[in-house]
Motif scaffolding. Structure first.
Motif, PDB file in Angstrom:
ATOM      1  N   UNK A 192      15.124   5.308  -6.101  1.00 29.09           N
ATOM      2  CA  UNK A 192      14.675   6.097  -7.246  1.00 29.09           C
ATOM      3  C   UNK A 192      13.155   6.108  -7.365  1.00 29.09           C
ATOM      4  N   UNK A 193      12.538   5.024  -6.898  1.00 30.36           N
ATOM      5  CA  UNK A 193      11.079   4.928  -6.917  1.00 30.36           C
ATOM      6  C   UNK A 193      10.645   4.240  -5.628  1.00 30.36           C
ATOM      7  N   UNK A 194      10.752   4.927  -4.503  1.00 26.43           N
ATOM      8  CA  UNK A 194      10.579   4.265  -3.201  1.00 26.43           C
ATOM      9  C   UNK A 194       9.154   3.808  -2.940  1.00 26.43           C
ATOM     10  N   UNK A 195       9.027   2.586  -2.444  1.00 28.28           N
ATOM     11  CA  UNK A 195       7.744   2.026  -2.022  1.00 28.28           C
ATOM     12  C   UNK A 195       7.575   2.355  -0.545  1.00 28.28           C
ATOM     13  N   UNK A 196       6.579   3.188  -0.179  1.00 25.76           N
ATOM     14  CA  UNK A 196       6.434   3.583   1.228  1.00 25.76           C
ATOM     15  C   UNK A 196       6.075   2.441   2.166  1.00 25.76           C
ATOM     16  N   UNK A 197       5.544   1.338   1.636  1.00 25.90           N
ATOM     17  CA  UNK A 197       5.045   0.269   2.503  1.00 25.90           C
ATOM     18  C   UNK A 197       6.088  -0.798   2.813  1.00 25.90           C
ATOM     19  N   UNK A 198       7.231  -0.779   2.106  1.00 22.80           N
ATOM     20  CA  UNK A 198       8.310  -1.731   2.364  1.00 22.80           C
ATOM     21  C   UNK A 198       9.623  -0.962   2.418  1.00 22.80           C
ATOM     22  N   UNK A 199      10.732  -1.694   2.492  1.00 24.12           N
ATOM     23  CA  UNK A 199      12.015  -1.020   2.629  1.00 24.12           C
ATOM     24  C   UNK A 199      13.151  -1.981   2.334  1.00 24.12           C
ATOM     25  N   UNK A 200      14.347  -1.421   2.216  1.00 26.73           N
ATOM     26  CA  UNK A 200      15.575  -2.218   2.195  1.00 26.73           C
ATOM     27  C   UNK A 200      15.847  -2.794   3.575  1.00 26.73           C
ATOM     28  N   UNK A 201      15.150  -2.271   4.592  1.00 25.11           N
ATOM     29  CA  UNK A 201      15.239  -2.764   5.973  1.00 25.11           C
ATOM     30  C   UNK A 201      14.068  -3.712   6.234  1.00 25.11           C
ATOM     31  N   UNK A 202      14.084  -4.479   7.343  1.00 21.80           N
ATOM     32  CA  UNK A 202      12.967  -5.385   7.666  1.00 21.80           C
ATOM     33  C   UNK A 202      11.779  -4.598   8.230  1.00 21.80           C
ATOM     34  N   UNK A 203      11.024  -3.995   7.344  1.00 25.62           N
ATOM     35  CA  UNK A 203       9.984  -3.026   7.701  1.00 25.62           C
ATOM     36  C   UNK A 203       8.800  -3.226   6.776  1.00 25.62           C
ATOM     37  N   UNK A 204       7.580  -3.148   7.357  1.00 23.60           N
ATOM     38  CA  UNK A 204       6.391  -3.329   6.524  1.00 23.60           C
ATOM     39  C   UNK A 204       5.229  -2.536   7.114  1.00 23.60           C
ATOM     40  N   UNK A 205       4.375  -2.014   6.241  1.00 23.28           N
ATOM     41  CA  UNK A 205       3.148  -1.324   6.631  1.00 23.28           C
ATOM     42  C   UNK A 205       1.970  -2.012   5.940  1.00 23.28           C
ATOM     43  N   UNK A 206       0.891  -2.262   6.695  1.00 19.86           N
ATOM     44  CA  UNK A 206      -0.327  -2.838   6.124  1.00 19.86           C
ATOM     45  C   UNK A 206      -1.547  -2.033   6.565  1.00 19.86           C
ATOM     46  N   UNK A 207      -2.533  -1.949   5.676  1.00 19.01           N
ATOM     47  CA  UNK A 207      -3.884  -1.558   6.068  1.00 19.01           C
ATOM     48  C   UNK A 207      -4.596  -2.779   6.626  1.00 19.01           C
ATOM     49  N   UNK A 208      -5.412  -2.576   7.667  1.00 18.36           N
ATOM     50  CA  UNK A 208      -6.356  -3.618   8.082  1.00 18.36           C
ATOM     51  C   UNK A 208      -7.737  -2.972   8.118  1.00 18.36           C
ATOM     52  N   UNK A 209      -8.514  -3.266   7.096  1.00 20.87           N
ATOM     53  CA  UNK A 209      -9.863  -2.730   6.985  1.00 20.87           C
ATOM     54  C   UNK A 209     -10.763  -3.724   6.297  1.00 20.87           C
TER      55      UNK A 209
END
Length: 369
Positions: free
Chosen positions: A260-277
């Motif tokens: 309903x309010x999806x977080x693009x950087x995480x998931x119900x699956x083992x998935x993650x997104x990070x910035x490195x800057x």
């Protein structure tokens, strides 16, 4: 722990491989050593890792002469048979996929290279991971995925549906593909959006390298968008430290994730997104001024309009990365430029000086004789 580093002859891959070797990991490097930029520089990086150029042949694993825990194979990610065979033989615990066809501007002229390497090649990595017992797949994304976004700083919570180049589109594709495989096959995947990485052994097509080389040669430098640019320059050691800390920290499903309010950087699956800057954007003209000051020369500047596919400003929000690995980038751009220029002089100018001195000595001896 056995780790595959793809793109090991590249800028980030070389530095990461060297760090992992020093930490005692069993590392296999992979690269196709293409000619997008000087292969001499790529072979010189590999030489630092103990690889002899003449010993490197296609699809053959080569042993390092100086590091017993490092081996290397020259092949393409697009070669599915070679990738599958390598995974089956080695049984990797972790893969850090840094191999890609890089360059925003290059993608305007050579689009098929980007689909072949960045999409088909990444699919081959995912398929090989699917059929292995991989504990963690880390892969390079890019700050370019933020595209037309103007909300600053760029956050992994933001929408990235408006890429400005095919290169950016392929990197977004990687993130979508990784999520699919995390969901379907429970592969822990971590995507890293790098922000303008620079430092010693850097790519010759990047701004710091191009500016330094031109200023030393007394040639003009091209400055796009009439200098009205800002970049979140990130020093290579900070990139490597971040990856090193992430390797033993595979993502787990976010139990609070909601469709309903999806977080693009995480998931119900083992998935993650990070910035490195560095999370500290620098005006391009200030960056150029620092290069000039450290070199002791002023550059002739060609002020040009914005290049197609480029963006005016980048700025990374890295708070979620800090919370995850307890690390903030440490190196500011002035110190980073100093380290790069010292390397550039040592690598390019000192050998030339020695060669000229040797030639002069021979000529003097001939004249005196």
């Amino acid at each position: 722990m056995k780790i595959l580093v793809t793109g090991a002859a590249g800028f980030i891959g070389f530095h990461l491989s060297r760090r992992l070797i020093s930490e005692g990991y069993d590392v296999v490097g992979l690269d196709n050593i293409n000619d997008y930029y000087s292969t001499d520089l790529k072979f010189a990086r590999l030489a630092q890792l103990g690889l002899i150029k003449e010993s490197i042949t296609d699809e053959t694993v080569v042993e390092s002469t100086t590091n017993q825990n490092f081996r290397f194979i020259k092949t393409d990610l697009e070669n599915a048979d070679a990738i599958n065979e390598l995974f089956a033989e080695e049984g990797f615990d972790v893969v850090v996929n840094l191999a890609a066809q890089a360059g925003v501007r290059h993608s305007l002229k050579n689009p098929h290279q980007y689909i072949d390497s960045n999409v088909t090649g990444f699919l081959n990595i995912l398929e090989a991971a699917r059929h292995s017992s991989l504990q963690h797949l880390i892969y390079a994304s890019s700050s370019s995925v933020y595209g037309a976004n103007t909300q600053m700083p760029f956050s992994t919570k933001h929408n990235i549906d408006h890429p400005m180049s095919l290169y950016a589109a392929t990197k977004k594709s990687n993130e979508l593909m990784a999520h699919t495989y995390s969901n379907l096959f429970d592969i822990p995947t971590t995507g890293l959006r790098f922000f303008t990485v620079y430092g010693p052994w850097g790519r010759p097509d990047m701004a710091l390298f191009l500016f330094t080389e031109a200023i030393i040669k007394g040639e003009p430098i091209d400055i796009f968008n009439y200098g009205k640019m800002e970049r979140d320059f990130t020093y290579i050691d900070d990139i490597v430290e971040s990856i090193h800390r992430l390797i033993p920290e595979p993502p787990t499903p976010n139990e609070d994730w909601s469709g309903d309010n999806p977080d693009p950087s995480t998931s119900f699956a083992p998935y993650r997104i990070f910035n490195i800057g560095n999370s500290n954007p620098v005006k391009l003209m200030d960056f150029v001024d620092e290069i000039e000051q450290q070199l002791g020369f002023r550059a002739e500047k060609n002020l040009l309009p914005m290049q197609p596919g480029d963006v005016a400003k980048t700025w990374a929000d890295v708070e979620d990365l800090f919370e995850y690995i307890n690390f903030h980038p440490q190196i500011g751009y002035k110190k980073g430029i100093e380290k790069f220029i010292n390397w550039y002089k040592d690598y390019y100018l000192i050998p030339q000086s020695k060669e000229r001195a040797s030639v002069d000595a021979v000529n003097t001896a001939s004249i005196n004789g």
